[in-house]
Design an enzyme around this catalytic site. Structure first.
Site, PDB file in Angstrom:
ATOM      1  N   HIS A  30       1.535   3.587  -2.356  1.00 21.07           N
ATOM      2  CA  HIS A  30       0.198   3.294  -1.848  1.00 21.07           C
ATOM      3  C   HIS A  30      -0.772   4.176  -2.641  1.00 21.07           C
ATOM      4  CE1 HIS A  30      -3.127   3.424   1.114  1.00 21.07           C
ATOM      5  NE2 HIS A  30      -2.588   2.365   1.689  1.00 21.07           N
ATOM      6  N   GLN A  52       4.956   4.129   6.648  1.00 21.32           N
ATOM      7  CA  GLN A  52       5.579   2.868   7.070  1.00 21.32           C
ATOM      8  C   GLN A  52       6.996   3.073   7.598  1.00 21.32           C
ATOM      9  OE1 GLN A  52       3.944   0.068   7.277  1.00 21.32           O
ATOM     10  NE2 GLN A  52       2.102   0.722   6.176  1.00 21.32           N
ATOM     11  N   LYS A  87      -0.421   3.911  12.951  1.00 25.45           N
ATOM     12  CA  LYS A  87       0.639   2.947  12.617  1.00 25.45           C
ATOM     13  C   LYS A  87       1.834   3.127  13.556  1.00 25.45           C
ATOM     14  CE  LYS A  87      -0.663   3.093   7.728  1.00 25.45           C
ATOM     15  NZ  LYS A  87      -1.371   1.856   7.426  1.00 25.45           N
ATOM     16  N   CYS A 122      -3.464  -1.923  -1.221  1.00 25.62           N
ATOM     17  CA  CYS A 122      -3.630  -0.565  -1.789  1.00 25.62           C
ATOM     18  C   CYS A 122      -2.448  -0.180  -2.671  1.00 25.62           C
ATOM     19  CB  CYS A 122      -3.844   0.478  -0.694  1.00 25.62           C
ATOM     20  SG  CYS A 122      -5.341   0.239   0.246  1.00 25.62           S
TER      21      CYS A 122
HETATM   22  N1  PLP Z   1       0.978   5.260   2.653  1.00 28.85           N
HETATM   23  C1  PLP Z   1       1.408   4.047   2.995  1.00 28.85           C
HETATM   24  C2  PLP Z   1       2.776   3.612   2.560  1.00 28.85           C
HETATM   25  C3  PLP Z   1       0.606   3.207   3.758  1.00 28.85           C
HETATM   26  O1  PLP Z   1       1.042   1.996   4.098  1.00 28.85           O
HETATM   27  C4  PLP Z   1      -0.676   3.652   4.158  1.00 28.85           C
HETATM   28  C5  PLP Z   1      -1.567   2.759   4.914  1.00 28.85           C
HETATM   29  O2  PLP Z   1      -1.447   1.570   4.905  1.00 28.85           O
HETATM   30  C6  PLP Z   1      -1.070   4.944   3.788  1.00 28.85           C
HETATM   31  C7  PLP Z   1      -0.229   5.711   3.038  1.00 28.85           C
HETATM   32  C8  PLP Z   1      -2.405   5.495   4.195  1.00 28.85           C
HETATM   33  O3  PLP Z   1      -2.438   5.666   5.579  1.00 28.85           O
HETATM   34  P1  PLP Z   1      -3.774   6.110   6.303  1.00 28.85           P
HETATM   35  O4  PLP Z   1      -4.835   5.134   5.849  1.00 28.85           O
HETATM   36  O5  PLP Z   1      -3.467   6.007   7.748  1.00 28.85           O
HETATM   37  O6  PLP Z   1      -4.083   7.497   5.863  1.00 28.85           O
END
Ligand code: PLP
Length: 417
Positions: free
Chosen positions: A134, A214, A237, A375
């Site tokens: 991500h 995740q 999440k 992302c």
């Molecule tokens: N890492 C992964 C694998 C994600 O799926 C996400 C969000 O979709 C994030 C990081 C970022 O999470 P957050 O926006 O809650 O900080």
């Protein structure tokens, strides 16, 4: 405050209908159709216990923490610190002060990149990430590597969406300082062999940060058994409130790291000549935190912990396999990400159609999916696609949700052709 109300009895059968009754939003309609919520990878829905905990906090308990001698402040402080204990126990952290509250996964990774990276990376050092990360687990490392004149190296992924472990072994070397990889891919659903990744990194003298955003919603995590140096995840999440997350870190590393932000609560003593810092976890928690977020997250953890974990995992795997088979029967549909070990996340594309168009037609039928690059633009580049349609399942989804997704996708295909 965080009483565990068992929503399902402990049997090998996962009583999904009983569980669904705890999530009020699941009974609403969208665009005149019953809501089929399959965007859990973006954020999960909240059980009544979380909603009621947040409501009760503001009605009955609201005060700032750590600084007040009055009744409400002390109650709020106790609830917040009890929430930290709850989360620490859930991930089997050796001590609750190794569990730092923050805004979420992004915040936790930025903390490590900024604080650990600034003090540990030297020119020519290397940080390893993977193609499936991500942006939250790419950009902070790019920023600190640029600042410290370190190099970012990237583990490739196969056509199926698995990490190339031979390439990883080749990348590891004496300049490797840190490996930052996702436990579960938000786009592909791939569950990475993180034990192996950690063991190999440690053998090469490198530290490991796992992005658990995740993973936590789908599986039980034991940070000690994994041996991770840092583990980051998001409350929203994990069926908790937005704006709260966790960074777990090894004590000796956190102790040696400088504060990430300055402000209230993170200090021991402030003078204009010199400021000394508070102990863990407060050193990394400057300012008024998301108090109700932390308490709500503990309510979510209590809720999930009361479910039969084995039955839950089996139920999600059933949804994954049932949905994979049904979607594959749609002409022109191709699944992106077919790793041997997957969480209940399915990305797909329809030949000749843009994912946004498919997603819009699904929404008109009450089916909420995510469309776009999720992302993970470098991953999209790897597969030469602009994006995917992603259905991500939580334990409260059922086979009827899968049927609704498949029927709606078939109709979307008909409408677009
Ligand atoms: N890492 C992964 C694998 C994600 O799926 C996400 C969000 O979709 C994030 C990081 C970022 O999470 P957050 O926006 O809650 O900080």
């Amino acid at each position: 405050m965080q009483q565990a109300i068992a929503p399902a009895t402990k049997t090998t059968h996962f009583d999904v209908e009983r569980v669904r009754a705890y999530f009020p939003i699941l009974s609403r309609e969208v665009n005149g159709c019953p809501l089929v919520y399959l965007d859990n990878g973006a954020t999960a829905q909240k059980p009544r216990q979380v909603i009621e905990t947040v409501d009760r906090y503001y009605r009955d308990q609201n005060a700032n923490i750590h600084r007040g001698v009055h009744h409400l402040s002390q109650r709020a402080t106790s609830a917040y610190e009890a929430a930290r204990e709850t989360v620490a126990a859930w991930i089997n952290a050796p001590a609750s002060h190794q569990v730092l509250f923050n805004r979420g996964t992004t915040d936790g990774i930025n903390l490590v990149a900024s604080s650990w990276g600034r003090t540990n990376l030297r020119p020519g050092d290397e940080v390893i990430v993977s193609t499936m990360e991500h942006h939250s687990n790419i950009v902070p490392w790019q920023m600190i590597c640029e600042e410290r004149e370190a190099k970012l190296r990237v583990i490739p992924v196969s056509d199926k969406g698995e990490l190339d472990m031979a390439a990883y072994a080749d990348l590891l070397g004496e300049r490797t300082r840190l490996v930052a990889v996702t436990h579960v891919s938000n786009t592909l659903g791939t569950v990475n062999p993180v034990r192996e990744i950690i063991d190999q990194a440690h053998a090469a003298g490198a530290r490991v940060l796992l992005d658990g955003a995740q993973a936590l919603p789908h599986m039980r995590i034991d940070v000690q058994a994994l041996g991770a140096d840092f583990y980051a995840f998001s409350g929203h999440k994990l069926f908790g409130p937005t704006g709260v997350g966790i960074l777990y870190g090894r004590e000796e590393l956190l102790d040696a790291m400088p504060p990430y932000q300055g402000g209230g609560d993170m200090i021991e003593r402030v003078t204009f000549e010199k400021t000394t810092y508070n102990t863990l976890p407060h050193k990394f928690e400057a300012g008024t935190p998301n108090i109700v977020g932390g308490i709500g997250l503990a309510a979510a953890v209590d809720y999930v912990a009361a479910l039969d974990q084995e039955a839950l995992a089996a139920h999600e795997q059933d949804l994954l396999h049932y949905a994979t088979g049904a979607l594959e029967s749609i002409p022109g549909l191709g699944i992106v990400g077919t790793a041997a070990r997957k969480a209940s996340v399915i990305s797909f594309n329809i030949a000749g159609q843009h994912p946004f168009d498919v997603g819009t037609l699904l929404d008109q039928q009450g089916v909420a999916v995510r469309t776009g690059h999720h992302c993970t633009q470098p991953l999209m580049d790897r597969y030469g696609i602009p994006g995917t349609v992603r259905a991500s399942f939580a334990f409260y989804n059922n086979r009827a949700d899968v049927d609704a997704l498949v029927d709606a996708t078939r109709r979307a295909v008909d409408m677009l052709s």
